[in-house]
Scaffold this motif. Structure first.
Motif, mmCIF file in Angstrom:
data_model
loop_
_atom_site.group_PDB
_atom_site.id
_atom_site.type_symbol
_atom_site.label_atom_id
_atom_site.label_comp_id
_atom_site.label_asym_id
_atom_site.label_seq_id
_atom_site.Cartn_x
_atom_site.Cartn_y
_atom_site.Cartn_z
ATOM 1 N N LEU A 19 0.826 -1.216 0.000
ATOM 2 C CA LEU A 19 0.000 0.000 0.000
ATOM 3 C C LEU A 19 0.859 1.264 0.000
ATOM 4 O O LEU A 19 0.416 2.317 -0.476
ATOM 5 N N ALA A 20 2.091 1.171 0.523
ATOM 6 C CA ALA A 20 2.969 2.353 0.566
ATOM 7 C C ALA A 20 3.381 2.795 -0.839
ATOM 8 O O ALA A 20 3.111 3.937 -1.238
ATOM 9 N N PRO A 21 4.032 1.927 -1.648
ATOM 10 C CA PRO A 21 4.383 2.386 -3.000
ATOM 11 C C PRO A 21 3.167 2.681 -3.870
ATOM 12 O O PRO A 21 3.235 3.544 -4.752
ATOM 13 N N ILE A 22 2.056 2.005 -3.629
ATOM 14 C CA ILE A 22 0.838 2.326 -4.376
ATOM 15 C C ILE A 22 0.395 3.750 -4.046
ATOM 16 O O ILE A 22 0.032 4.527 -4.931
ATOM 17 N N SER A 23 0.449 4.100 -2.756
ATOM 18 C CA SER A 23 0.106 5.468 -2.353
ATOM 19 C C SER A 23 1.068 6.476 -2.956
ATOM 20 O O SER A 23 0.656 7.542 -3.440
ATOM 21 N N TRP A 24 2.359 6.170 -2.970
ATOM 22 C CA TRP A 24 3.344 7.093 -3.539
ATOM 23 C C TRP A 24 3.116 7.301 -5.035
ATOM 24 O O TRP A 24 3.510 8.332 -5.575
ATOM 25 N N GLY A 25 2.484 6.338 -5.682
ATOM 26 C CA GLY A 25 2.181 6.500 -7.090
ATOM 27 C C GLY A 25 1.190 7.614 -7.369
ATOM 28 O O GLY A 25 1.088 8.097 -8.503
ATOM 29 N N SER A 26 0.470 8.063 -6.344
ATOM 30 C CA SER A 26 -0.484 9.158 -6.514
ATOM 31 C C SER A 26 0.164 10.527 -6.338
ATOM 32 O O SER A 26 -0.487 11.554 -6.547
ATOM 33 N N GLY A 51 -4.173 19.296 -0.763
ATOM 34 C CA GLY A 51 -3.139 18.448 -1.346
ATOM 35 C C GLY A 51 -2.011 18.174 -0.373
ATOM 36 O O GLY A 51 -1.553 17.028 -0.232
ATOM 37 N N TYR A 52 -1.562 19.203 0.334
ATOM 38 C CA TYR A 52 -0.495 19.010 1.312
ATOM 39 C C TYR A 52 -0.953 18.114 2.472
ATOM 40 O O TYR A 52 -0.175 17.309 2.994
ATOM 41 N N ALA A 53 -2.204 18.259 2.880
ATOM 42 C CA ALA A 53 -2.724 17.424 3.969
ATOM 43 C C ALA A 53 -2.722 15.953 3.564
ATOM 44 O O ALA A 53 -2.340 15.071 4.347
ATOM 45 N N TYR A 54 -3.153 15.690 2.330
ATOM 46 C CA TYR A 54 -3.148 14.297 1.856
ATOM 47 C C TYR A 54 -1.718 13.756 1.812
ATOM 48 O O TYR A 54 -1.453 12.632 2.276
ATOM 49 N N LEU A 55 -0.791 14.543 1.246
ATOM 50 C CA LEU A 55 0.586 14.071 1.130
ATOM 51 C C LEU A 55 1.216 13.835 2.504
ATOM 52 O O LEU A 55 1.952 12.866 2.700
ATOM 53 N N ALA A 56 0.918 14.718 3.464
ATOM 54 C CA ALA A 56 1.542 14.602 4.781
ATOM 55 C C ALA A 56 1.015 13.403 5.559
ATOM 56 O O ALA A 56 1.802 12.654 6.160
ATOM 57 N N PHE A 57 -0.291 13.210 5.538
ATOM 58 C CA PHE A 57 -0.870 12.215 6.442
ATOM 59 C C PHE A 57 -1.167 10.877 5.762
ATOM 60 O O PHE A 57 -0.760 9.825 6.263
ATOM 61 N N GLY A 58 -1.814 10.889 4.614
ATOM 62 C CA GLY A 58 -2.084 9.622 3.938
ATOM 63 C C GLY A 58 -0.879 9.104 3.183
ATOM 64 O O GLY A 58 -0.490 7.936 3.315
ATOM 65 N N ASN A 59 -0.255 9.985 2.397
ATOM 66 C CA ASN A 59 0.819 9.602 1.510
ATOM 67 C C ASN A 59 2.157 9.436 2.230
ATOM 68 O O ASN A 59 3.066 8.803 1.697
ATOM 69 N N SER A 106 1.690 5.834 5.030
ATOM 70 C CA SER A 106 2.426 5.007 4.070
ATOM 71 C C SER A 106 3.811 4.628 4.584
ATOM 72 O O SER A 106 4.240 3.475 4.448
ATOM 73 N N TYR A 107 4.520 5.575 5.179
ATOM 74 C CA TYR A 107 5.858 5.247 5.692
ATOM 75 C C TYR A 107 5.782 4.335 6.911
ATOM 76 O O TYR A 107 6.676 3.500 7.129
#
Length: 334
Positions: free
Chosen positions: A13-20, A210-218, A222-223
């Motif tokens: 799920l981590a690299p899949i999330s990074w793909g977004s 966008g920043y909120a998604y990248l910080a918390f979900g992505n 993910s990490y």
């Protein structure tokens, strides 16, 4: 579903999330602010996890967390963005796809994971599949961009190997360790971002979302899944999940942005995905199968002479924490 399959699925799920990330960056974030994006991905997520876990490093883990944070986040993000700006997206993705080969070499050096022909062929096949998905005819090559891409891939590969080698201290969960690394990485990026890009621009509601998604979900979630997976898988198995990121990016580009996806790209996806699956099939099953008949043929010892079996348990089990197991049987346990 077996235990290993569940671990692989969650880690994937981590690299899949990074793909977004590419889609969110181009559609929601201000342009030409890659370092700010890296900073706002890492530091808020790290501080949030520190607030949740309320654990700080102790002793040697101060410098270990700083090293891991720099490798996985602080150096990786700026180098990755530099490569992305100097190279076409397809070339940058192909340069980054050599990561599994770096991990194979570093794991042999620091973890004692002996590279096999299958592992090497799988890593090469994954890179080839990614190249078919993203590389376009007439793509330009830039020496600085290629070096930045290779160094970013080497940085994250070293981060994977040393995350595996050092594990985490007793009584500290993967969530806390993730928070330490993200915070350390964000602090490395912060001065670079302000020196090169200056003060942040005025942000719109779409930018903030966008920043909120990248910080918390992505990033935070993910990490956490990524570092948790590295504990339970061999280094080579974990890194061979990486091709899922460009595959996901290509699918999102096709579905959401109307980007072309022809037969060659589909073939590349199948090759890369097949290499990813092959990378999760370890030799342990075959070895166990060979040992099984021997165990069956061994005569049973008389009851009086049997040695009582002592069930081993780790400090984590004593504390009621989740127990991790290296199902590949290689490398230093975390």
């Amino acid at each position: 579903m077996s235990r290993k399959a569940a671990v692989v699925a969650l880690t994937a799920l981590a690299p899949i999330s990074w793909g977004s990330t590419y889609f969110v960056t181009t559609e929601f974030l201000p342009p030409d602010r890659p370092l700010l994006t890296g900073l706002l991905r890492a530091l808020p997520a790290g501080l949030l996890l520190l607030a949740i876990t309320r654990k700080l490093p102790q002793g040697a883990w101060w410098w270990k967390s700083a090293v891991l944070g720099a490798l996985n986040i602080g150096a990786f993000f700026p180098l990755l963005f530099l490569a992305a700006y100097r190279l076409p997206g397809g070339v940058a993705a192909v340069v980054g796809s050599v990561g599994p080969l770096f991990v194979v070499g570093l794991a042999a050096l620091f973890l004692g994971e002996k590279p096999t022909v299958k592992t090497l062929l799988t890593a090469v096949a994954a890179a080839f599949g990614v190249s078919l998905v993203v590389l376009k005819a007439g793509a330009a090559f830039d020496l600085v961009g290629i070096l930045a891409g290779l160094l970013s891939s080497l940085s994250m590969s070293a981060g994977i190997v040393f995350t595996k080698r050092w594990g985490r201290p007793e009584g500290v969960g993967a969530l806390a360790l993730t928070g330490w690394q993200l915070t350390a990485g964000g602090l490395v990026i912060a001065p670079i971002a302000f020196l090169i890009e200056g003060a942040p621009p005025a942000l719109t509601g779409a930018n903030l979302a966008g920043y909120a998604y990248l910080a918390f979900g992505n990033t935070a979630i993910s990490y956490f899944l990524w570092f948790r997976g590295i504990e339970r898988l061999s280094a080579s198995s974990a890194t061979l999940l990486g091709p899922l990121s460009p595959i996901t990016a290509a699918v999102i580009g096709w579905v959401a942005l109307g980007q072309a996806l022809g037969p060659v790209q589909v073939l590349g996806m199948l090759i890369a995905f097949g290499a990813t699956l092959a990378g999760q099939l370890g030799p342990r099953t075959a070895k166990a199968a060979k040992k099984a008949p021997e165990a069956a043929e061994a005569p049973e010892a008389p009851k009086a002479l049997r040695t009582p079996e002592v069930e081993s348990f780790s400090a984590a089990e004593k504390n009621g924490q989740e127990v991790s197991m290296d199902l590949e049987g290689s490398g230093v346990r975390r």
